[in-house]
Enzyme design. Structure first.
Site, short mmCIF file in Angstrom:
data_model
loop_
_atom_site.label_atom_id
_atom_site.label_comp_id
_atom_site.label_asym_id
_atom_site.label_seq_id
_atom_site.Cartn_x
_atom_site.Cartn_y
_atom_site.Cartn_z
N TYR A 1 59.72 -20.15 -31.02
CA TYR A 1 58.32 -20.24 -30.76
C TYR A 1 57.57 -19.22 -31.04
O TYR A 1 56.56 -19.01 -32.09
CB TYR A 1 58.01 -20.88 -29.52
CG TYR A 1 56.62 -21.29 -29.21
CD1 TYR A 1 56.00 -22.61 -29.56
CD2 TYR A 1 55.77 -20.50 -28.51
CE1 TYR A 1 55.00 -23.14 -29.48
CE2 TYR A 1 54.26 -20.93 -28.33
CZ TYR A 1 53.96 -22.11 -28.65
OH TYR A 1 52.72 -22.62 -28.42
N SER B 1 49.35 -18.88 -30.83
CA SER B 1 49.60 -18.61 -29.36
C SER B 1 49.53 -17.20 -29.19
O SER B 1 49.58 -16.19 -29.85
CB SER B 1 50.96 -19.32 -29.18
OG SER B 1 51.22 -19.29 -27.71
#
Length: 277
Positions: A156, A143
């Site tokens: 995350y 990401s």
């Protein structure tokens, strides 16, 4: 990999979102595709849709956090398509909240899915790719959050940063075996990552649905808004194909984040300048 025709791809988290649309995009290139997902019902629906479009696909239920399930997933793929050439480790979950409020089992969950799931995939599929001698490619989905931390998303960001680092390490390590490695770092896309808890396994606390989380804490609605207003996942899938064909190490999808990365690089350069004073 320059010619995808007749090759086989294995995709985790493939029942919807980036995984599903990447499966379709790769199938359009002439690849056989094995879709893997933890949710048997949505997986079957995804397989039926792609088969209905005339593509050579199959499905296997897989919890990427369960190391013992990976061997059976590979066996099922070999039974259906003989060999695997491309692994797209896409399955992932998100945990949102202030660092002081995140419980240990949430950390265990996101690490086991986002990080260990990628590790298990490489451990199982890389030896197979080496053995058949036709080369291969492993693409791990990280990401933009893996390239720069974001407040209230530390679990995350940490797991995705680890995936970036793993991919960089494996790039040179596996090249000697004819296996290419890439890392996909998308920004916000129209997926269901905001509703990750819907598939949370029992050992980590079991499923919880987004609407119920919002009832408990209305501010969580913001985590959905930034996702559903993101780019169409078809655009991410196109970059998956391009990155695979061009053997890109870093596969980026959101050029608007260039400036934030340049700012980070400038800060790092400044730190090096101070170190050399």
């Amino acid at each position: 990999m320059r010619n995808l025709e007749g090759k086989t791809a294995f995709i985790t988290g493939a029942a919807d979102g980036i995984g599903f649309h990447s499966a379709r995009a790769l199938a359009k290139q002439g690849m056989n595709v094995m879709l893997a997902d933890i949710n048997a019902e949505t997986l079957q629906q995804a397989v039926e849709v792609l088969k209905g479009e005339g593509f050579a696909v199959d499905g296997v239920v897989l919890d990427v956090a369960a190391r013992e399930q990976w061997g059976a997933a590979l066996d099922a793929t070999l039974s259906a398509f003989d060999r695997v050439h491309f692994l797209l480790s896409n399955a992932g979950v998100s945990v949102i909240g202030g660092q002081q409020n995140i419980e240990e089992q949430e950390w265990r969950w996101i690490i086991d899915v986002n990080l260990m799931g990628v590790i298990y995939g490489c451990q199982v599929f890389a030896p197979h790719m080496k053995s058949h001698g036709e080369g291969g490619h492993i693409m791990n989905v990280a990401s933009m959050a893996g390239l720069q931390g974001v407040e209230f998303a530390s679990p995350y960001c940490a797991t995705k940063a680890a995936v970036v680092s793993l991919s960089e390490s494996w790039r040179s390590e596996l090249a000697h075996s004819g296996i290419e490695v890439s890392v996909l770092c998308p920004g916000f896309a129209k997926t269901r990552i905001y509703d990750s808890y819907r598939n949370r396994q029992p050992q980590y606390g079991g499923p919880v649905y987004f609407d119920d989380l919002v009832k408990q804490k209305p501010s969580r609605e913001a985590s959905k808004e930034v996702v559903v207003t993101g780019v169409d996942v078809e655009l991410i899938a196109e970059r998956v194909v391009e990155g695979l064909l061009n053997n890109e190490l870093y596969i980026l999808t959101h050029p608007q984040f260039r400036q934030s990365q340049q700012t980070r690089f400038e800060m790092i350069n400044t730190a090096f300048d101070r170190a050399s004073d």
